[in-house]
Design an enzyme around this catalytic site. Structure first.
Site, PDB file in Angstrom:
ATOM      1  N   SER A  71       0.805  -1.226   0.000  1.00 57.34           N
ATOM      2  CA  SER A  71       0.000   0.000   0.000  1.00 57.34           C
ATOM      3  C   SER A  71       0.833   1.268   0.000  1.00 57.34           C
ATOM      4  O   SER A  71       0.292   2.355  -0.187  1.00 57.34           O
ATOM      5  CB  SER A  71      -0.910   0.006   1.229  1.00 57.34           C
ATOM      6  OG  SER A  71      -0.138   0.017   2.402  1.00 57.34           O
ATOM      7  N   THR A 211      -2.844   3.327   2.516  1.00 52.61           N
ATOM      8  CA  THR A 211      -2.095   4.540   2.852  1.00 52.61           C
ATOM      9  C   THR A 211      -1.702   4.420   4.304  1.00 52.61           C
ATOM     10  O   THR A 211      -2.390   3.745   5.075  1.00 52.61           O
ATOM     11  CB  THR A 211      -3.024   5.769   2.704  1.00 52.61           C
ATOM     12  OG1 THR A 211      -3.486   5.839   1.370  1.00 52.61           O
ATOM     13  CG2 THR A 211      -2.343   7.075   3.077  1.00 52.61           C
ATOM     14  N   THR A 229       1.655   7.145   0.613  1.00 50.20           N
ATOM     15  CA  THR A 229       0.851   6.129  -0.077  1.00 50.20           C
ATOM     16  C   THR A 229       1.367   5.829  -1.470  1.00 50.20           C
ATOM     17  O   THR A 229       2.062   6.660  -2.064  1.00 50.20           O
ATOM     18  CB  THR A 229      -0.610   6.623  -0.209  1.00 50.20           C
ATOM     19  OG1 THR A 229      -1.437   5.564  -0.692  1.00 50.20           O
ATOM     20  CG2 THR A 229      -0.730   7.790  -1.161  1.00 50.20           C
ATOM     21  N   ARG A 239      -2.559  10.307 -11.693  1.00 49.07           N
ATOM     22  CA  ARG A 239      -3.610  10.553 -10.691  1.00 49.07           C
ATOM     23  C   ARG A 239      -2.945  10.845  -9.342  1.00 49.07           C
ATOM     24  O   ARG A 239      -2.081  10.105  -8.881  1.00 49.07           O
ATOM     25  CB  ARG A 239      -4.505   9.319 -10.577  1.00 49.07           C
ATOM     26  CG  ARG A 239      -5.627   9.428  -9.523  1.00 49.07           C
ATOM     27  CD  ARG A 239      -5.241   8.808  -8.202  1.00 49.07           C
ATOM     28  NE  ARG A 239      -6.354   8.718  -7.261  1.00 49.07           N
ATOM     29  CZ  ARG A 239      -6.244   8.373  -5.991  1.00 49.07           C
ATOM     30  NH1 ARG A 239      -5.065   8.096  -5.478  1.00 49.07           N
ATOM     31  NH2 ARG A 239      -7.291   8.295  -5.208  1.00 49.07           N
ATOM     32  N   VAL A 240      -3.366  11.927  -8.734  1.00 42.38           N
ATOM     33  CA  VAL A 240      -2.883  12.253  -7.393  1.00 42.38           C
ATOM     34  C   VAL A 240      -4.091  12.211  -6.461  1.00 42.38           C
ATOM     35  O   VAL A 240      -5.130  12.803  -6.760  1.00 42.38           O
ATOM     36  CB  VAL A 240      -2.210  13.644  -7.377  1.00 42.38           C
ATOM     37  CG1 VAL A 240      -1.912  14.095  -5.959  1.00 42.38           C
ATOM     38  CG2 VAL A 240      -0.910  13.604  -8.190  1.00 42.38           C
ATOM     39  N   ASP A 242      -5.592  12.176  -2.221  1.00 38.83           N
ATOM     40  CA  ASP A 242      -5.643  13.156  -1.137  1.00 38.83           C
ATOM     41  C   ASP A 242      -4.364  13.205  -0.303  1.00 38.83           C
ATOM     42  O   ASP A 242      -4.082  14.206   0.346  1.00 38.83           O
ATOM     43  CB  ASP A 242      -6.817  12.830  -0.204  1.00 38.83           C
ATOM     44  CG  ASP A 242      -6.658  11.447   0.430  1.00 38.83           C
ATOM     45  OD1 ASP A 242      -6.212  10.510  -0.275  1.00 38.83           O
ATOM     46  OD2 ASP A 242      -6.975  11.295   1.621  1.00 38.83           O
ATOM     47  N   THR A 262      -7.006   8.002   5.480  1.00 41.13           N
ATOM     48  CA  THR A 262      -6.712   6.924   4.542  1.00 41.13           C
ATOM     49  C   THR A 262      -8.044   6.542   3.890  1.00 41.13           C
ATOM     50  O   THR A 262      -9.113   6.882   4.405  1.00 41.13           O
ATOM     51  CB  THR A 262      -6.120   5.683   5.244  1.00 41.13           C
ATOM     52  OG1 THR A 262      -7.072   5.203   6.201  1.00 41.13           O
ATOM     53  CG2 THR A 262      -4.822   5.998   5.955  1.00 41.13           C
ATOM     54  N   GLY A 263      -7.957   5.826   2.771  1.00 38.65           N
ATOM     55  CA  GLY A 263      -9.190   5.442   2.079  1.00 38.65           C
ATOM     56  C   GLY A 263      -9.329   6.220   0.787  1.00 38.65           C
ATOM     57  O   GLY A 263      -8.357   6.794   0.285  1.00 38.65           O
ATOM     58  N   GLY A 265      -9.385   8.705  -1.685  1.00 40.22           N
ATOM     59  CA  GLY A 265      -8.930  10.083  -1.622  1.00 40.22           C
ATOM     60  C   GLY A 265      -9.859  11.080  -2.283  1.00 40.22           C
ATOM     61  O   GLY A 265      -9.975  12.232  -1.841  1.00 40.22           O
TER      62      GLY A 265
HETATM   63  N1  GLY Z   1      -6.026   7.955   0.312  1.00 42.26           N
HETATM   64  C1  GLY Z   1      -5.129   7.513  -0.660  1.00 42.26           C
HETATM   65  C2  GLY Z   1      -5.529   7.785  -2.035  1.00 42.26           C
HETATM   66  O1  GLY Z   1      -6.698   7.892  -2.348  1.00 42.26           O
HETATM   67  O2  GLY Z   1      -4.651   7.865  -2.871  1.00 42.26           O
END
Ligand code: GLY
Length: 368
Positions: A71, A211, A229, A239-240, A242, A262-263, A265
């Site tokens: 992860s 993450t 992450t 892609r970026v 959060d 986490t989760g 984004g």
């Molecule tokens: N929370 C990590 C992401 O969505 O990249």
């Protein structure tokens, strides 16, 4: 009679006591469920009197450098082209400074590069090729971050798309005999145990956004945080999420507290979650109330439609300057795959008496 020296010592003592009282007077580290080694390491450093940011970064470096953690960092699941792209950010409470990197390739420890952006540039965030060139200029080694395990999972995901799109040319041809799921997975992971096959199916069927977030408070009331992450598995290159967004994946306000996430984004960016949690605490909410309120905002973005909300998960972590802490998840448990058991949402913490895990508070109970 009060001498100048005894007056100064007494004043220093009063100041230290006041600072300790403000900060709860003890060291506290909290992290996401995958962060128990980070918590232990960060606490060791806090107890040795080291800076809070140094402590949390050294903690997450253990997981960033671990090839078996898919992860974060080295071993993280790649983008749709099979290239690992990492996001991270850091915030240092005492100096109120921040740094971040997005879509960074080839460097195992993006959290360290984020710290360098904070300390050695006049910027807050570097992304992509520029972030890599900056890291190399500071002596970081460019490496292939795609482990064999992550490459096989990526290849299996690519071939699995044939089920949805017959024009996908990856995988055995139309003339090949049909294949059950077990045989399909074993083709990529020959001789693997059940746990590996279950993991592979899970990351194919429900691409994770694993993450790690880690927040620290020391006995002097100083705070820092880091989020790092490999982002959403199989994402579009560039892609970026959060995690490197200051205010979404992480926020630290030295006067109030720290929060991270986490989760998924994309949901977090829309509520600027970490900043929202910290603002909630500034206005008097406990850590628990602050994370639950933020989760309600995410639910509200979907009109509280539980069927759509059930398709993802998101978690917030909060640590107040007085030492109060909590973590909250949208759902009580993860989604179960391949007949596996749903996993309760947990987080890790260390208040100086050892690293422990605890249940997250949650907004909804998943129907299984
Ligand atoms: N929370 C990590 C992401 O969505 O990249």
């Amino acid at each position: 009679m009060i001498t100048r020296r005894s007056w100064m010592l007494a004043s220093a003592g009063v100041a230290a006591a006041a600072a300790a009282a403000q900060g709860g007077g003890k060291n506290v580290v909290i992290a996401s469920g995958n962060g128990s080694r980070a918590c232990t390491k960060a606490m060791e450093l806090l107890q040795a009197g080291r800076d809070t940011l140094e402590a949390v970064i050294a903690g997450v470096n253990i997981i960033e450098e671990d090839p078996n953690d898919s992860s974060v960092g080295y071993g993280g699941l790649p983008n749709e082209e099979g290239v690992v792209e990492l996001d991270a950010c850091v915030m240092h409470g005492p100096t109120r400074r921040a740094g971040a990197v997005g879509a960074l390739r080839g460097i195992k420890t993006p959290s360290r590069v984020a710290r360098l952006v904070m300390e050695r540039t006049d910027h807050i965030m570097l992304v992509g090729e520029g972030a890599l060139r900056f890291a190399k200029a500071h002596g970081f080694q460019e490496e292939n971050l795609l482990t064999d395990r992550a490459r096989k999972a990526w290849l299996a995901w690519k071939e699995s798309l044939r089920d949805k799109n017959r024009h996908n040319n990856w995988g055995p041809g139309l003339d090949a005999p049909p294949e059950e799921r077990q045989a399909f997975l074993e083709r990529f992971f020959p001789g693997a145990d059940e746990a590996t096959l279950a993991w592979a199916w899970e990351v194919i069927a429900d691409p994770p956004t694993g993450t790690i977030n880690c927040l620290a408070l020391n006995a002097r009331g100083e705070m820092s945080g880091v989020t790092t992450t490999s982002g959403l598995a199989w994402k579009i290159p560039g892609r970026v999420g959060d995690s490197p967004i200051i205010g979404a994946g992480l926020y630290v306000d030295q006067d109030v507290g720290a929060a991270g996430s986490t989760g998924r984004g994309e949901e977090n960016i829309r509520v600027v979650g970490a900043h929202t949690v910290v603002e909630n605490m500034r206005h008097g909410m406990s850590a628990r109330e602050a994370v639950l309120d933020c989760l309600k905002r995410i639910s509200r973005n979907y009109g509280d439609d539980l069927d759509r909300l059930a398709l993802f998960d998101i978690n917030f972590y909060a640590l107040r300057k007085d030492g109060d802490f909590a973590a909250g998840s949208l759902w009580n448990v993860s989604r179960p795959y391949r007949g596996g058991k749903p996993r309760p949402r947990r987080f890790t913490y260390n208040d100086g008496t050892g690293t422990r895990t605890a249940d997250c508070v949650f907004l909804y109970r998943r129907k299984i």
